[in-house]
Design an enzyme around this catalytic site. Structure first.
Site, PDB file in Angstrom:
ATOM      1  CG  ASN A   1      -2.184  -0.735   0.991  1.00 45.05           C
ATOM      2  OD1 ASN A   1      -2.452  -0.809  -0.351  1.00 45.05           O
ATOM      3  ND2 ASN A   1      -3.038  -1.154   1.866  1.00 45.05           N
TER       4      ASN A   1
ATOM      5  CB  CYS B   1      -4.210  -7.963   3.168  1.00 41.86           C
ATOM      6  SG  CYS B   1      -5.936  -8.647   2.821  1.00 41.86           S
ATOM      7  CG  PHE B   2       0.339 -10.033   4.346  1.00 42.79           C
ATOM      8  CD1 PHE B   2       0.377 -10.370   5.705  1.00 42.79           C
ATOM      9  CD2 PHE B   2       0.019 -11.025   3.400  1.00 42.79           C
ATOM     10  CE1 PHE B   2       0.006 -11.888   6.146  1.00 42.79           C
ATOM     11  CE2 PHE B   2      -0.500 -12.177   3.651  1.00 42.79           C
ATOM     12  CZ  PHE B   2      -0.435 -12.728   5.006  1.00 42.79           C
ATOM     13  CB  CYS B   3       0.417  -3.219   3.784  1.00 45.41           C
ATOM     14  SG  CYS B   3       0.100  -2.894   5.624  1.00 45.41           S
ATOM     15  CG  ASN B   4       0.793  -6.934  -1.652  1.00 45.25           C
ATOM     16  OD1 ASN B   4      -0.053  -6.519  -2.683  1.00 45.25           O
ATOM     17  ND2 ASN B   4       1.727  -7.356  -2.135  1.00 45.25           N
TER      18      ASN B   4
END
Ligand SMILES: Cc1ncc(COP(=O)(O)O)c(C=O)c1O
Length: 492
Positions: A139, A396-399
Site C-alpha cells: 500500500n 493482507c500484509f498491506c498488499n
C-alpha cells in the site's frame, strides 16, 4: 511384521538439499548472535515483517555511541562533524552495498514508506502522463496513485496471472507500449512480493526504461535475502527499510535515486536542512542539491550510525549463503504443505503463488481448510501458533492485490461493501466477503531470514499437521454476525 523406523526429517531434508550444508556457519551465528530465539523457545517466522538483529550489532553500535559526544550534524563543531562523518560513512556503505557508488544518490528516510512518499510527492505527474502499478504492490506504493490522480495523470494496474500471481507479461507489455512520448510515465513494481514471495523479473526495469518509463523498484521485501546490484538493474528509484534487512536500527530507510533521474523530482516544499537559501521577506528558497534537498529536518543520526554495522554483519554472514539457506527451507516447506492431506484425502492447505522456489523468495502464504473444504479462520490459526511461541503474520500484509486476484474479488464486491459500510475497515471487508461470497482475501504468511533454521520450519510443519481433520476454527467462543456487523459471544 517389523515396523521400519521413521526416517529423520532433517536427514531427508539434507539428502534432498545438500547445498544447505554450505550454510552451516549460519547455525553458529544463530547460536552466538541470536541466542534469545532458542533461549525463549521462539519460532520466528516473520522476517518480511521485520528482520531480527544480531546481538553483536547492538554491542558495536553502543560502543560507537559511548565513545564520543555526537551533536546535531548541521554544523561545523567537532561533535557535529563527527556525526556528519558517521552519516556519510553510512551513506557510502549503502551505495557500495547496492553497487551504486558512481551513479546513484542515497537519501536517508524514516523507512521504505518515506522513500516511496518522496517519489510520489515529487514525481512530475501531469495530464497525459501515467502511473502504472503492479497489482502486487504494498500500500505504500499503491498510495502514490493519489499524487498521480491529484495531478491529472492516468492510473493503471498491471494484472497478475492465476494461480501463480505473477505479473501477466502480455498485458504488461502492451501497457508499457501505450505511453505518450514527452510526458512523464512512472512504472512501480516490487522486486519481491511481500504477499506471495514472487520475484518479478528485474529485467522489467530496462524493458520499461527502453519504452520511455521511469521505474520505481520497491526492494523492501527483497534485499534481506537477495543481492541487488543497481549497476545491473538500473532502476530510477529504489526503496528499502534497514530493519527489514538486518533488524536494527528501526526508523531508517533509504531512497536510492539514479542521478540521471534525480533532476526530474520536484519537491513540493522545503524544510530545515533542505535549503541552501530561504528568505521570509522575498519568499524565495533555493533547495540544496542531491540528498540534502530531500532529508527534511534532523536525520535520525544516532540510528544511521548503526547502518554500516548492519551491512557489515550481512556481508560477514554472506547474502548468498542466506539466500541459499532460505531457498532450501522454503522449498521444503512448500513440499510439506502441498503434500498435507486430511484423512479423507482432501488437501489441508492452499498456497498463494508459485509452488516451487523458481523466481520466488522466502515467503510462503497460505490458508488452511477443514476436511469439507471450509476455510479455517486464519486469526484463530495465528492465535494457536502464538500459544506455541510461533510468530506468524496474518491478514493482507498491506498488499491487497494478490488476495483480490486469487479470490476473484471484484469491483462490485468492493462497491457493495462500501455502500453498506461507508467507514469500512479491512477486517470487516474480509469478514463480509468471506460470509457473503465465500471468498477469503486474508491469509497466513511465513517468512524466513538470516537466523532461520530447519527446526523453525519443521516446528511450523508439525503445527500445520496438527490442523489435520480439524473442523471449523472460530475465534474463541465468538462468531461474526454479518447482518449486524457485530461479534456475537455465546449467549449474547
Ligand atoms: C514490499 C514492501 N514495500 C514496502 C513496505 C513498507 O515498509 P515500511 O513499513 O518499513 O515503510 C513493506 C513492509 O512490509 C514491504 O514489504
Amino acid at each position: 511384521m517389523e515396523r521400519q523406523p521413521r526416517a529423520d526429517p532433517y536427514q531427508v531434508f539434507l539428502a534432498k538439499y545438500p547445498e544447505y550444508r554450505s550454510t552451516a556457519h549460519l547455525d553458529d551465528l544463530r547460536a552466538a548472535d541470536y541466542s534469545r530465539l532458542d533461549a525463549g523457545g521462539h519460532v520466528y517466522l516473520d522476517y518480511t515483517g521485520a528482520g531480527l538483529h544480531a546481538e553483536s550489532q547492538v554491542r558495536l553500535h553502543t560502543e560507537i555511541l559511548n565513545a564520543h559526544p555526537l551533536g546535531n550534524p548541521h554544523s561545523a563543531s567537532p561533535t557535529s562533524s563527527r556525526t556528519t562523518d558517521l552519516v556519510e560513512r553510512a551513506r557510502a556503505a549503502v551505495l557500495e552495498w547496492f553497487g551504486a557508488t558512481a551513479d546513484y544518490t542515497a537519501i536517508f528516510t524514516l523507512n521504505a514508506t518515506g522513500a516511496l512518499k518522496h517519489v510520489g510527492e515529487s514525481y512530475p505527474f501531469a495530464p497525459g502522463g501515467r502511473l502504472l502499478l503492479a497489482a502486487d504492490n504494498h500500500n505504500s506504493v499503491n498510495g502514490i496513485r493519489e499524487f498521480a490522480r491529484a495531478a491529472g495523470a492516468s492510473i493503471a494496474y498491471a494484472p497478475l496471472t492465476v494461480p501463480e500471481l505473477r505479473l501477466d507479461m502480455a498485458p504488461l507489455d502492451s501497457m508499457l507500449c501505450a505511453g505518450t512520448p514527452g510526458v512523464p510515465h512512472l512504472f512501480a513494481f516490487p522486486a519481491q512480493s511481500n504477499f506471495t514471495g514472487v520475484q518479478h523479473p528485474l529485467a522489467l526495469v530496462t524493458r520499461a526504461q527502453e519504452r520511455g518509463w521511469d521505474v520505481l523498484l520497491d526492494a523492501a521485501a527483497f534485499v534481506s535475502t537477495n543481492r541487488l546490484n543497481l549497476h545491473d538493474v538500473p532502476a530510477d528509484y529504489v526503496s528499502v527499510s534497514f530493519y527489514k534487512m538486518f533488524g536494527y536500527p528501526t526508523g531508517v530507510g533509504c531512497l536510492l535515486i539514479r542521478n540521471a533521474a534525480l533532476a526530474k523530482l520536484k519537491r513540493p516544499w522545503f524544510a530545515g536542512g533542505t535549503v541552501n537559501f530561504a528568505t521570509v521577506g522575498g519568499r524565495r528558497h533555493i533547495l540544496a542539491p542531491r540528498e540534502a534537498g530531500f532529508e527534511d529536518g534532523t536525520l535520525n543520526y544516532l540510528s544511521i550510525s548503526a547502518v554500516e554495522i548492519g551491512l557489515r554483519h550481512l556481508a560477514a554472514a554472506g547474502i548468498d549463503a542466506i539466500h541459499t539457506r532460505v531457498t532450501c527451507l522454503t522449498s521444503w516447506l512448500l513440499e510439506q504443505l502441498i503434500d498435507m492431506r486430511h484423512s479423507n484425502g482432501r488437501p489441508m492447505a492452499r498456497i498463494y503463488g508459485p509452488m516451487t522456489t523458481t523466481m520466488r523468495g522466502g515467503i510462503v502464504t497460505m490458508n488452511f481448510y477443514d476436511p469439507e473444504g471450509h476455510l479455517l479462520d486464519y486469526r484463530r490459526v495465528e492465535e494457536l501458533a502464538g500459544q506455541q511461541h510461533m510468530s506468524l503474520r496474518t491478514g493482507c500484509f498491506c498488499n491487497p492485490g494478490p488476495g483480490e486476484t486469487a479470490e476473484g474479488i471484484t469491483d462490485e464486491d468492493v462497491a457493495a461493501a462500501l455502500a453498506a459500510h461507508p467507514n469500512l475497515t479491512l477486517p470487516l471487508f474480509l469478514q463480509m466477503i468471506a460470509h457473503q461470497g465465500g471468498k477469503g482475501a486474508g491469509a497466513i504468511r511465513v517468512s524466513l531470514g538470516i537466523a532461520s533454521n530447519f527446526a523453525d520450519v519443521q516446528r511450523f510443519v508439525q503445527f500445520a499437521a496438527s490442523l489435520r481433520d480439524q473442523t471449523r476454527l472460530t475465534m474463541g467462543e465468538a462468531s461474526f454476525d454479518i447482518e449486524s456487523c457485530r461479534v456475537i459471544r455465546d449467549g449474547s
